[in-house]
Design a protein around this motif. Structure first.
Motif, PDB file in Angstrom:
ATOM      1  N   PRO A 179      -6.070 -10.214   5.316  1.00  0.00           N
ATOM      2  CA  PRO A 179      -4.801 -10.764   5.813  1.00  0.00           C
ATOM      3  C   PRO A 179      -4.632 -12.259   5.543  1.00  0.00           C
ATOM      4  O   PRO A 179      -3.507 -12.747   5.445  1.00  0.00           O
ATOM      5  CB  PRO A 179      -4.871 -10.479   7.324  1.00  0.00           C
ATOM      6  N   ASN A 180      -5.753 -13.008   5.415  1.00  0.00           N
ATOM      7  CA  ASN A 180      -5.665 -14.453   5.165  1.00  0.00           C
ATOM      8  C   ASN A 180      -5.531 -14.795   3.684  1.00  0.00           C
ATOM      9  O   ASN A 180      -5.529 -15.961   3.299  1.00  0.00           O
ATOM     10  CB  ASN A 180      -6.873 -15.175   5.761  1.00  0.00           C
ATOM     11  N   GLY A 181      -5.439 -13.763   2.841  1.00  0.00           N
ATOM     12  CA  GLY A 181      -5.259 -13.996   1.416  1.00  0.00           C
ATOM     13  C   GLY A 181      -6.539 -13.984   0.609  1.00  0.00           C
ATOM     14  O   GLY A 181      -6.495 -14.011  -0.631  1.00  0.00           O
ATOM     15  N   GLU A 182      -7.710 -13.958   1.276  1.00  0.00           N
ATOM     16  CA  GLU A 182      -8.976 -13.897   0.559  1.00  0.00           C
ATOM     17  C   GLU A 182      -9.257 -12.461   0.117  1.00  0.00           C
ATOM     18  O   GLU A 182      -8.601 -11.514   0.565  1.00  0.00           O
ATOM     19  CB  GLU A 182     -10.113 -14.404   1.461  1.00  0.00           C
ATOM     20  N   PHE A 183     -10.278 -12.313  -0.769  1.00  0.00           N
ATOM     21  CA  PHE A 183     -10.659 -10.992  -1.265  1.00  0.00           C
ATOM     22  C   PHE A 183     -12.117 -10.694  -0.942  1.00  0.00           C
ATOM     23  O   PHE A 183     -12.950 -11.596  -0.892  1.00  0.00           O
ATOM     24  CB  PHE A 183     -10.480 -10.906  -2.791  1.00  0.00           C
ATOM     25  N   LEU A 184     -12.404  -9.396  -0.721  1.00  0.00           N
ATOM     26  CA  LEU A 184     -13.780  -8.907  -0.650  1.00  0.00           C
ATOM     27  C   LEU A 184     -13.995  -7.979  -1.844  1.00  0.00           C
ATOM     28  O   LEU A 184     -13.088  -7.258  -2.247  1.00  0.00           O
ATOM     29  CB  LEU A 184     -14.014  -8.097   0.633  1.00  0.00           C
ATOM     30  N   ARG A 185     -15.201  -8.003  -2.393  1.00  0.00           N
ATOM     31  CA  ARG A 185     -15.533  -7.055  -3.460  1.00  0.00           C
ATOM     32  C   ARG A 185     -15.855  -5.700  -2.833  1.00  0.00           C
ATOM     33  O   ARG A 185     -16.621  -5.619  -1.868  1.00  0.00           O
ATOM     34  CB  ARG A 185     -16.743  -7.546  -4.261  1.00  0.00           C
ATOM     35  N   ALA A 186     -15.260  -4.658  -3.362  1.00  0.00           N
ATOM     36  CA  ALA A 186     -15.505  -3.325  -2.804  1.00  0.00           C
ATOM     37  C   ALA A 186     -15.107  -2.261  -3.802  1.00  0.00           C
ATOM     38  O   ALA A 186     -14.156  -2.430  -4.568  1.00  0.00           O
ATOM     39  CB  ALA A 186     -14.731  -3.130  -1.513  1.00  0.00           C
ATOM     40  N   GLN A 187     -15.840  -1.162  -3.769  1.00  0.00           N
ATOM     41  CA  GLN A 187     -15.523  -0.015  -4.601  1.00  0.00           C
ATOM     42  C   GLN A 187     -15.492   1.210  -3.699  1.00  0.00           C
ATOM     43  O   GLN A 187     -16.438   1.453  -2.940  1.00  0.00           O
ATOM     44  CB  GLN A 187     -16.557   0.163  -5.711  1.00  0.00           C
ATOM     45  N   ALA A 188     -14.413   1.973  -3.778  1.00  0.00           N
ATOM     46  CA  ALA A 188     -14.249   3.121  -2.890  1.00  0.00           C
ATOM     47  C   ALA A 188     -14.157   4.414  -3.689  1.00  0.00           C
ATOM     48  O   ALA A 188     -13.567   4.453  -4.766  1.00  0.00           O
ATOM     49  CB  ALA A 188     -12.997   2.952  -2.037  1.00  0.00           C
ATOM     50  N   ASP A 189     -14.744   5.461  -3.122  1.00  0.00           N
ATOM     51  CA  ASP A 189     -14.681   6.798  -3.718  1.00  0.00           C
ATOM     52  C   ASP A 189     -13.562   7.630  -3.112  1.00  0.00           C
ATOM     53  O   ASP A 189     -13.125   8.622  -3.700  1.00  0.00           O
ATOM     54  CB  ASP A 189     -16.007   7.533  -3.502  1.00  0.00           C
ATOM     55  N   THR A 190     -13.130   7.248  -1.904  1.00  0.00           N
ATOM     56  CA  THR A 190     -12.069   7.981  -1.223  1.00  0.00           C
ATOM     57  C   THR A 190     -11.284   7.013  -0.349  1.00  0.00           C
ATOM     58  O   THR A 190     -11.823   6.010   0.128  1.00  0.00           O
ATOM     59  CB  THR A 190     -12.640   9.142  -0.380  1.00  0.00           C
ATOM     60  N   PHE A 191     -10.001   7.328  -0.152  1.00  0.00           N
ATOM     61  CA  PHE A 191      -9.107   6.483   0.633  1.00  0.00           C
ATOM     62  C   PHE A 191      -8.520   7.305   1.767  1.00  0.00           C
ATOM     63  O   PHE A 191      -8.044   8.425   1.553  1.00  0.00           O
ATOM     64  CB  PHE A 191      -7.975   5.937  -0.240  1.00  0.00           C
ATOM     65  N   CYS A 192      -8.542   6.741   2.967  1.00  0.00           N
ATOM     66  CA  CYS A 192      -8.040   7.455   4.144  1.00  0.00           C
ATOM     67  C   CYS A 192      -6.652   6.960   4.539  1.00  0.00           C
ATOM     68  O   CYS A 192      -6.409   5.760   4.640  1.00  0.00           O
ATOM     69  CB  CYS A 192      -8.997   7.265   5.321  1.00  0.00           C
ATOM     70  N   VAL A 193      -5.765   7.922   4.784  1.00  0.00           N
ATOM     71  CA  VAL A 193      -4.494   7.653   5.442  1.00  0.00           C
ATOM     72  C   VAL A 193      -4.548   8.356   6.792  1.00  0.00           C
ATOM     73  O   VAL A 193      -4.777   9.564   6.848  1.00  0.00           O
ATOM     74  CB  VAL A 193      -3.302   8.170   4.621  1.00  0.00           C
ATOM     75  N   HIS A 194      -4.363   7.615   7.870  1.00  0.00           N
ATOM     76  CA  HIS A 194      -4.452   8.211   9.202  1.00  0.00           C
ATOM     77  C   HIS A 194      -3.208   9.060   9.500  1.00  0.00           C
ATOM     78  O   HIS A 194      -2.076   8.630   9.250  1.00  0.00           O
ATOM     79  CB  HIS A 194      -4.581   7.118  10.272  1.00  0.00           C
ATOM     80  N   SER A 195      -3.443  10.223  10.062  1.00  0.00           N
ATOM     81  CA  SER A 195      -2.326  11.115  10.363  1.00  0.00           C
ATOM     82  C   SER A 195      -1.453  10.582  11.489  1.00  0.00           C
ATOM     83  O   SER A 195      -0.290  10.993  11.620  1.00  0.00           O
ATOM     84  CB  SER A 195      -2.841  12.510  10.731  1.00  0.00           C
ATOM     85  N   ASP A 196      -1.982   9.663  12.319  1.00  0.00           N
ATOM     86  CA  ASP A 196      -1.181   9.119  13.413  1.00  0.00           C
ATOM     87  C   ASP A 196      -0.550   7.773  13.061  1.00  0.00           C
ATOM     88  O   ASP A 196       0.064   7.129  13.911  1.00  0.00           O
ATOM     89  CB  ASP A 196      -2.011   8.995  14.696  1.00  0.00           C
ATOM     90  N   THR A 197      -0.703   7.344  11.798  1.00  0.00           N
ATOM     91  CA  THR A 197       0.022   6.160  11.352  1.00  0.00           C
ATOM     92  C   THR A 197       1.503   6.524  11.223  1.00  0.00           C
ATOM     93  O   THR A 197       1.834   7.555  10.650  1.00  0.00           O
ATOM     94  CB  THR A 197      -0.501   5.669   9.992  1.00  0.00           C
ATOM     95  N   PRO A 198       2.401   5.689  11.779  1.00  0.00           N
ATOM     96  CA  PRO A 198       3.831   5.993  11.641  1.00  0.00           C
ATOM     97  C   PRO A 198       4.211   6.187  10.165  1.00  0.00           C
ATOM     98  O   PRO A 198       3.758   5.468   9.292  1.00  0.00           O
ATOM     99  CB  PRO A 198       4.502   4.747  12.228  1.00  0.00           C
ATOM    100  N   SER A 199       5.026   7.188   9.926  1.00  0.00           N
ATOM    101  CA  SER A 199       5.504   7.497   8.570  1.00  0.00           C
ATOM    102  C   SER A 199       4.369   7.851   7.614  1.00  0.00           C
ATOM    103  O   SER A 199       4.453   7.595   6.407  1.00  0.00           O
ATOM    104  CB  SER A 199       6.310   6.322   7.996  1.00  0.00           C
ATOM    105  N   ALA A 200       3.314   8.480   8.120  1.00  0.00           N
ATOM    106  CA  ALA A 200       2.176   8.840   7.264  1.00  0.00           C
ATOM    107  C   ALA A 200       2.605   9.759   6.128  1.00  0.00           C
ATOM    108  O   ALA A 200       2.133   9.619   4.993  1.00  0.00           O
ATOM    109  CB  ALA A 200       1.080   9.503   8.102  1.00  0.00           C
TER     110      ALA A 200
END
Length: 246
Positions: free
Chosen positions: A205-226
């Motif tokens: 959120p502050n504009g910085e970056f972290l190095r990361a590699q993901a094999d899967t991405f989660c979208v929460h079912s209770d997130t509005p407009s999922a």
């Protein structure tokens, strides 16, 4: 141009309204095993829905805390926690097999997920509780986590990033108590996912970056407009020749 695939998962069977609409847009589902949400009926129903949509089926065990939806730490002995996790995973495994499917993976829920990310003792209990379920069981683990380090070589690991959540500098999720914890804007979700998938960077959120590699991405079912978020992700990714794995 070579076609690429991306793996998307979603936590389902938690009492949400949109499981049927979400299921066609994901690669894997993580089904609540009754301790933070769900019951035998919802587990059977969600398993059948996953099989109808050719979606990978995983167990989503949590601390036994339905009152707080599994989002608070629960103090338990090592034996109590191990028996709780084993029981939840076994319960779903039996249901999956009774419906003619196979349990593919385990992903922890809520406070248990977060605790296992940073607490080695809890990670050890989690690994021990899953050892008897077979070495072909895949484990979804948080980015840069204690659980990922401890489970390496013992399970097939899928490192998970959250499409709809902001991160902190320590790779932990911004607490839900903060206003910027959840990413609800679908365009922001797309750029968040694309940055991790294509550039291996998590934008903070502050504009910085972290190095990361993901094999899967989660979208929460209770997130509005999922549902709308997943549909938008599907369109935007397809425009770059990236397709949700099915």
């Amino acid at each position: 141009m070579t076609k690429e695939t991306i793996h998307i998962n979603c936590d389902l069977g938690e009492g949400g309204e949109f499981d049927e609409k979400l299921m066609p847009h994901i690669s894997a589902c993580n089904i609540a095993c009754g301790r933070h949400a769900g019951n035998l009926e919802t587990m059977h129903r969600t398993v059948r829905l996953a099989l109808e949509n050719n979606v990978e089926i995983g167990a989503h065990p949590s601390y036994p805390d339905r009152a707080n939806f599994g989002r608070n730490h629960v103090e338990m002995t090592a034996e109590e926690l191990q028996l709780s996790i084993e029981g939840q995973v076994l319960s779903l495994k039996q249901i999956v097999e009774s419906e003619g499917g196979k349990l593919s993976h385990v992903k922890l829920h809520g406070a248990l997920y977060n605790d296992a990310a940073k607490d080695r003792n809890i990670s050890e209990i989690v690994v021990k509780s899953l050892e008897d379920f077979g070495d072909d069981l895949r484990l979804f683990v948080p980015l840069n986590s204690q659980l990922g380090e401890l489970a390496l070589g013992r399970f097939e690991l899928f490192h998970e990033a959250f499409a709809d959540r902001n991160y902190e500098k320590n790779y932990g999720l911004v607490p839900r108590s903060k206003s910027h914890a959840i990413i609800e804007d679908r365009e922001m979700v797309f750029h968040h996912v694309r940055s991790i998938y294509k550039e291996n960077k998590v934008l903070l959120p502050n504009g910085e970056f972290l190095r990361a590699q993901a094999d899967t991405f989660c979208v929460h079912s209770d997130t509005p407009s999922a549902v709308q978020i997943l549909q938008y992700l599907q369109r935007k990714l397809a425009a770059e020749n990236i397709y949700i794995k099915s």
